[in-house]
Design a protein around this motif. Structure first.
Motif, mmCIF file in Angstrom:
data_model
loop_
_atom_site.group_PDB
_atom_site.id
_atom_site.type_symbol
_atom_site.label_atom_id
_atom_site.label_comp_id
_atom_site.label_asym_id
_atom_site.label_seq_id
_atom_site.Cartn_x
_atom_site.Cartn_y
_atom_site.Cartn_z
ATOM 1 N N ARG A 586 0.850 -1.200 0.000
ATOM 2 C CA ARG A 586 0.000 0.000 0.000
ATOM 3 C C ARG A 586 0.881 1.244 0.000
ATOM 4 N NH1 ARG A 586 -2.032 -2.917 4.530
ATOM 5 N NH2 ARG A 586 -3.821 -4.243 3.972
ATOM 6 N N LEU A 587 0.402 2.301 -0.659
ATOM 7 C CA LEU A 587 1.077 3.594 -0.601
ATOM 8 C C LEU A 587 0.364 4.454 0.442
ATOM 9 C CD1 LEU A 587 1.584 4.392 -4.393
ATOM 10 C CD2 LEU A 587 2.994 3.033 -2.903
ATOM 11 N N ARG A 588 1.119 5.241 1.172
ATOM 12 C CA ARG A 588 0.518 6.086 2.204
ATOM 13 C C ARG A 588 1.372 7.338 2.392
ATOM 14 N NH1 ARG A 588 2.425 4.171 8.112
ATOM 15 N NH2 ARG A 588 2.456 6.435 8.289
ATOM 16 N N LYS A 589 0.777 8.340 3.032
ATOM 17 C CA LYS A 589 1.528 9.525 3.436
ATOM 18 C C LYS A 589 2.281 9.202 4.730
ATOM 19 C CE LYS A 589 0.670 12.679 0.330
ATOM 20 N NZ LYS A 589 1.772 13.326 -0.394
ATOM 21 N N ARG A 590 3.446 9.808 4.906
ATOM 22 C CA ARG A 590 4.196 9.550 6.133
ATOM 23 C C ARG A 590 3.372 9.982 7.349
ATOM 24 N NH1 ARG A 590 10.382 11.160 6.764
ATOM 25 N NH2 ARG A 590 10.553 9.184 5.687
ATOM 26 N N TYR A 591 2.771 11.182 7.262
ATOM 27 C CA TYR A 591 1.884 11.645 8.344
ATOM 28 C C TYR A 591 0.443 11.409 7.878
ATOM 29 C CZ TYR A 591 6.139 13.938 9.900
ATOM 30 O OH TYR A 591 7.427 14.175 10.304
ATOM 31 N N LEU A 592 -0.279 10.548 8.602
ATOM 32 C CA LEU A 592 -1.631 10.178 8.167
ATOM 33 C C LEU A 592 -2.635 11.295 8.441
ATOM 34 C CD1 LEU A 592 -1.690 6.450 9.375
ATOM 35 C CD2 LEU A 592 -1.171 7.321 7.102
ATOM 36 N N ASP A 593 -2.426 12.057 9.510
ATOM 37 C CA ASP A 593 -3.361 13.123 9.869
ATOM 38 C C ASP A 593 -3.102 14.363 9.003
ATOM 39 O OD1 ASP A 593 -3.927 15.691 11.702
ATOM 40 O OD2 ASP A 593 -5.296 14.069 12.259
ATOM 41 N N PRO A 594 -4.148 14.949 8.385
ATOM 42 C CA PRO A 594 -3.932 16.097 7.488
ATOM 43 C C PRO A 594 -3.300 17.299 8.202
ATOM 44 C CG PRO A 594 -6.294 15.704 7.850
ATOM 45 C CD PRO A 594 -5.568 14.540 8.420
ATOM 46 N N HIS A 595 -3.610 17.508 9.490
ATOM 47 C CA HIS A 595 -3.014 18.634 10.231
ATOM 48 C C HIS A 595 -1.511 18.433 10.396
ATOM 49 C CE1 HIS A 595 -7.027 20.040 10.903
ATOM 50 N NE2 HIS A 595 -7.370 18.929 11.548
ATOM 51 N N ASP A 596 -1.107 17.169 10.687
ATOM 52 C CA ASP A 596 0.331 16.874 10.808
ATOM 53 C C ASP A 596 1.040 17.099 9.477
ATOM 54 O OD1 ASP A 596 -0.112 16.172 13.399
ATOM 55 O OD2 ASP A 596 -0.167 14.000 13.046
ATOM 56 N N ARG A 597 0.363 16.743 8.380
ATOM 57 C CA ARG A 597 0.972 16.932 7.049
ATOM 58 C C ARG A 597 1.215 18.412 6.771
ATOM 59 N NH1 ARG A 597 -2.462 12.709 5.362
ATOM 60 N NH2 ARG A 597 -3.986 14.053 4.325
#
Length: 607
Positions: A586-597
């Protein structure tokens, strides 16, 4: 018994392992009625699936009273660490080149190492029965290659044989299309010198390969440089500085016969053997008689050029598919790999939950990840990054690669344009026959990460790209990365075709109906450069009203784009990761929470 130690080196797919199969058959190693698999030396699952050699392996055949130890080497430069070690075990090399493709870049890497050690090559032009063979031109290319690698006059006076490994013949004339491999056996015995070992000195043995056995423990393979060793003889091992690593006994001594290790009571100088009985000794250590205090010189290994971060899988789906998920398990497995594979370096990160693994290339690290996931590991993998250096003036340097591309003439313009964007410089361009053009570039390794998939699309799958580490050169500045953003799931649940239908207009989807998703997971590629948060789980509201004309059933989804492990690693950006489990990629963002991103993005811009 007479002895000869020889390595076979070749580029990928030039027929090396198939030739070894025929050497086994014609030397009487196998019984006539014995069932053996094709490409018998490619013994592990990944080698069989990919059709490439990954690990260097030893084998042995007997020919008219002479024992010939043959070392099969990988063709990919990514696995060059395997090759650099084993060349110290042999006294000659067989260079196998394809009668059509000729001398390729991976061949150059290994041949350069062999010539520098003073080994005299035998050149075998393989696949001479190909309709597009160009034997004389290929021989000229090999000669030019040797000259460019500063071969001595003795090495340039190499014997040539013309062979078809699949059909099992080799001849000194390029016109014959029949016979056996007897001329090759005879040429090895005549041209490769016997081992220059000292039979009367104290026992000394340099470890070049490390293997494990459930019953015997560590199995250490290498060449006996002097003396002899008997079963249960006291021995000790020394590191490169001459310090004693451990003392013990040679509980088991094994020589090679065909594909098997055969126990023996005594081994003599010059033979390639395996020893069991030591628990801490590793590659490049010297095993010797307790009276010896001076270690043997081990070949220096080229440094790694690429690294990736291996982290504990911290996604919401962690632990569902794998059995080995803790940082301690990952740490032990990586350090065990670094012990037997000298081209890999592992360092622990400050957070103690991730590890920096440095290697030769994406393929080498991809094979390690694939092996680990099959063993039950779950991992989070970061985007590969190159290892920078500094020159004498303190300026930043980066690794460069020689990139050789064979492509149909109609696509050559596109390839040159794309390589220029990646700061590559074209050094050569010439027709290679059959309507194809061979283009050579000197390119920063950083620019080549993630290009292979795009290259195959640009050339409609017909292009062939070969890469080889060239040097550390001046830093090229900023290189443009992936142009498209991604579609990110804004919640957790199951993907729904009602929501996926409209999202197809936004770009290319990576997930299909019914797949489990979580917040921060990458579900597709955006057609625009920015990332876009979407809801792929939205279901149709149920009402008492019927839709006219059966519109509810009219959603037809395009099959999602499924990536292999290497494609996923090459695709991701710096703020993304690949979640690898035994069943899923699976591909994912390192920070899952949009605020952290957003916070991380602002911090990066401020820096």
């Amino acid at each position: 018994m007479n002895l000869r130690n020889v390595a076979i080196i070749a580029h990928v797919d030039h027929g090396k392992t198939t030739l070894v199969d025929q050497l086994f058959r014609q030397s009487g190693t196998f019984r006539d009625n014995q069932r053996i698999e094709e490409r018998a030396m490619d013994s592990n699952d990944l080698e069989k699936e990919r059709g490439i050699t990954i690990l260097a392996k030893c084998t042995s055949v007997d020919w008219e009273g002479t024992r010939i130890n043959i070392v099969d080497t990988p063709g990919h430069a990514d696995f060059g660490g395997e090759v650099e070690r084993i060349l110290s075990m042999v006294d000659g090399v067989i260079l196998l080149v394809d009668s059509s493709e000729g001398a390729m870049p991976q061949t150059k890497f290994v041949t350069g190492k062999a010539l520098a050690l003073g080994l005299r090559p035998i050149v075998v032009v393989n696949k001479i029965d190909r309709p597009d063979e160009r034997i004389q031109e290929v021989l000229d290319e090999v000669f030019d290659l040797f000259v460019s690698l500063e071969a001595t006059d003795e090495q340039l006076d190499f014997p040539v044989l013309y062979a078809s490994g699949r059909n099992g013949y080799a001849n000194e004339s390029p016109d014959l299309r029949e016979g056996t491999l007897a001329p090759l056996f005879n040429k090895i015995i005549e041209h490769v010198p016997p081992p220059s070992a000292d039979p009367d000195g104290p026992f000394k043995f340099l470890v070049t390969l490390l293997d494990r056995d459930n019953f015997l423990g560590r199995i250490l393979t290498g060449l006996v440089f002097s003396g002899s060793v008997k079963t249960n003889q006291p021995i000790h091992s020394l590191d490169n500085d001459g310090k004693v690593v451990e003392t013990g006994r040679a509980t088991k001594i094994m020589t090679f016969h065909g594909l098997e290790r055969v126990p023996t009571d005594e081994a003599q100088a010059g033979d390639i053997i395996s020893i069991a009985g030591l628990t801490h000794t590793t590659v490049s250590n010297t095993i010797c008689d307790p009276s010896v205090s001076e270690p043997l010189h081990a070949q220096p290994i080229d440094p790694p050029t690429l690294s990736m971060r291996f982290a504990v899988n911290d996604s919401p789906m962690a632990g569902r598919e794998g059995t080995k998920v803790t940082s301690r398990m990952i740490r032990d497995r990586l350090f065990r790999e670094a012990e037997s594979n000298v081209a890999i370096k592992v360092t622990e990160a400050d957070d103690r939950d991730s590890y920096e693994v440095a290697g030769r290339g994406e393929l080498q690290l991809g094979v390690l990840i694939e092996t680990m996931r099959r063993e039950g590991f779950e991992l989070g993998i970061s985007r590969p990054r190159v290892l920078f250096g500094t020159d004498e003036d303190g300026k930043k340097t980066e690794p460069y690669e020689t990139v050789i591309i064979d492509v149909d003439e109609e696509y050559s313009g596109t390839v040159v344009e794309k390589m220029n964007i990646r700061k590559a410089e074209m050094t050569d361009m010439r027709p290679s026959g059959g309507g194809k053009t061979r283009i050579t570039f000197s390119a920063p390794s950083r620019g080549m990460i993630g290009y292979h998939g795009e290259f195959l699309s640009d050339t409609r799958g017909t292009g062939i790209m070969n890469r080889l580490f060239e040097k550390y050169g001046p830093h090229k500045g900023n290189i443009e990365g992936r142009k498209n953003g991604v579609l990110i799931s804004n919640g957790s649940g199951e993907a729904n075709s009602y929501a996926l239908g409209p999202l197809e207009e936004r770009g290319i989807l990576f997930v299909g109906h019914g797949e489990a998703l979580y917040e921060g997971m990458v579900v597709g590629e955006n057609a625009k450069p920015d990332d876009l948060e979407v809801n792929p789980m939205k279901a149709k509201q149920l009402t008492n009203f019927r839709a006219s004309g059966g519109k509810d059933d009219a959603i037809r989804l395009t099959p999602p784009k499924k990536m292999t492990l290497e494609q996923a690693i090459a695709y991701i950006d710096d703020d993304e990761m690949v979640e690898v489990t035994p069943k899923s990629i699976r591909l994912r963002k390192r920070y899952l929470d949009p605020h952290d991103r957003k916070r991380a993005s602002r911090a990066k811009q401020a820096a």
